[in-house]
Every structure is written in structure tokens, then in C-alpha cells.
Design an enzyme around this catalytic site. Sequence first.
Site, PDB file in Angstrom:
ATOM      1  N   HIS A  41       1.974   6.420   5.716  1.00  0.00           N
ATOM      2  CA  HIS A  41       2.252   7.849   5.847  1.00  0.00           C
ATOM      3  C   HIS A  41       1.410   8.508   6.937  1.00  0.00           C
ATOM      4  CE1 HIS A  41       5.030   8.122   2.531  1.00  0.00           C
ATOM      5  NE2 HIS A  41       4.171   7.511   1.727  1.00  0.00           N
ATOM      6  N   ARG A  68      -2.878  -0.585   4.332  1.00  0.00           N
ATOM      7  CA  ARG A  68      -1.585  -0.366   3.687  1.00  0.00           C
ATOM      8  C   ARG A  68      -0.520  -0.329   4.770  1.00  0.00           C
ATOM      9  NH1 ARG A  68       0.600   4.390  -0.331  1.00  0.00           N
ATOM     10  NH2 ARG A  68       0.264   5.758   1.475  1.00  0.00           N
ATOM     11  N   ASP A  82      -3.123 -10.705  11.824  1.00  0.00           N
ATOM     12  CA  ASP A  82      -3.660 -11.268  13.064  1.00  0.00           C
ATOM     13  C   ASP A  82      -4.834 -10.458  13.609  1.00  0.00           C
ATOM     14  OD1 ASP A  82      -1.884 -13.365  13.042  1.00  0.00           O
ATOM     15  OD2 ASP A  82      -0.506 -12.501  14.511  1.00  0.00           O
ATOM     16  N   GLU A 146       5.101   1.868  -7.962  1.00  0.00           N
ATOM     17  CA  GLU A 146       5.268   3.313  -7.795  1.00  0.00           C
ATOM     18  C   GLU A 146       6.712   3.768  -7.920  1.00  0.00           C
ATOM     19  OE1 GLU A 146       3.577   4.255  -3.996  1.00  0.00           O
ATOM     20  OE2 GLU A 146       4.428   2.497  -3.031  1.00  0.00           O
ATOM     21  N   ASP A 172       3.794   8.790  -5.909  1.00  0.00           N
ATOM     22  CA  ASP A 172       5.174   8.306  -5.959  1.00  0.00           C
ATOM     23  C   ASP A 172       5.616   8.001  -7.383  1.00  0.00           C
ATOM     24  OD1 ASP A 172       6.422   8.227  -3.325  1.00  0.00           O
ATOM     25  OD2 ASP A 172       4.792   6.892  -2.775  1.00  0.00           O
TER      26      ASP A 172
END
Length: 263
Positions: A41, A68, A82, A146, A172
Site C-alpha cells: 500500500h 510485505r 534477491d 485477512e 482488511d
Amino acid sequence: MQRALEDETYPMGTWLSIGHPAVAEVSASSDVDFVLIDTEHTTISLETVENMTRAVDASESPTDTIVRVPWNDPVRLKRVLDIGVDGVMVPMIDSAAEARELVDAIRYPPEGSRGIASGRATEYGDQFTEYVENANGSFTTIAQIESREGLQNVEEIAAVEGINALFVGPADLSGALGVFGEEEPPELADAMDRVIEAAATADVAVGTLTVDVADVEDRIDRGFDFLIVGKDTTYLSNAHRESRTVYDQAITNRRNRATQNQP
């Protein structure tokens, strides 16, 4: 973080949504066990994630970096790994099949399908073979619960090999349950309890986010194994409001004293 979860030492993290290495560095130097860099977000780019990870690694504290990702996307996941982060959190894991897809995406063949390439995680190739041989199972892999579907399937999700932790996404999940914005709704409390029980049965950790430190004791007593306490933007907002309150009160006090001293 994975070792802390296995040792049940209740690691505490903080949430980063401001994409700047200085924020990551200050947070890592402030006695937190891990930082969570949110790219779901926010507008934080992979290049910024890399620089924030460098800042965390450069601090003297043994703070881990968890990222996240925006979605359960194998392309995004391999690019984040990576960079050399310590783990990933993936939103909206709704079924055991999706949890297995997540584990597959972050493991090298033959256990998974992650593409093999050198990069920062391999010290730019200097530790290429060693990294590839030892990477599988070395990341903290967190599945977010969620949605109604995720809650319905939480026991199966928790049982998927390679999932190290579940994470209740309170915003959520409360929205999915139709109780967003309500103060401590019983529907959300019941959902949390179900996720906690599923995690305990599967012997995996479970955590959540709280932006209010007053809720920390309740969450620990409820059975959460780790917490993300506070967000960078919330800390800024609260500090500014507190400063404004103190400042305005000082002005009021000065004016009151001036009025009292008038003949």
C-alpha cells in the site's frame, strides 16, 4: 526473526511505509527485532527496498528486514528475495493451494521454482553456490489471513509446510467481517482467536499489528507470538499532535499569567 519465532522469544517489529533509508536505519537502531517494509500500500520501489535493507544491515542492531509484497506473485517475490531480505509477508492468502504457491515461489528447484541468479543476496556472486544450496527454508515466510475465505481455510493454510507464521491483517479482516472502524468488535476477536488456535495446532507462529501501544498487553495475553507495534507515519502524527498540544497549552498558560498580573 525465524530463530526468534522458533525460540518463542516474542519478537517485536515496527511498520515502515515511508520509503527512505534514514527511517529504516533509525528504526533498526531503536531496539526492534525486525522492520516490516510495506510495498503493498505504498509507492516504495524495489530499489528503495534495497537501500532500506542496506540501512538496516548497516545499523549495529541485529534487526531483520521483512518485506510485505503487493501480492502472491512469484516474479515480485524472487526479486525481493534477491535483495537479501530476511523474510516476506504476503497478503490475502485464502487457501492452502495459495500457501503452497507461495512456498514454491521462494524455494529453489527441486523444492520450488524460484529462478537462480546472482545478486545482493549472494554477495553479488561471491557466495553464489553457497547461497543457493542453503537458501531454501531460511526465510521467514508469513501468510496474511485477512478475508472470510482465508479465515475459513486458516487451519489448512497453517498446516502447509514452509509457512512459518500467520499474520492477522486487522484492517482488511475487520472490513471483510463488516466491522471495520468499530472498537474491539467481538467478530474480530473471535476471528483472531481462530487464527491463533490454528497456528498453535500447526505449531507455527502468529502475529498481528497494533498502532496503539495500549493494546499490546491484550494481544500478547490473547496468544499472539509476535507483534508489529506502531507505524512510522503514526509515530510522526502522534508526536506532532502531542507537541502542538504542549505548545498551545504553554501559550494559554502565558496569557493567563499575563491577565492575572494586570492591575
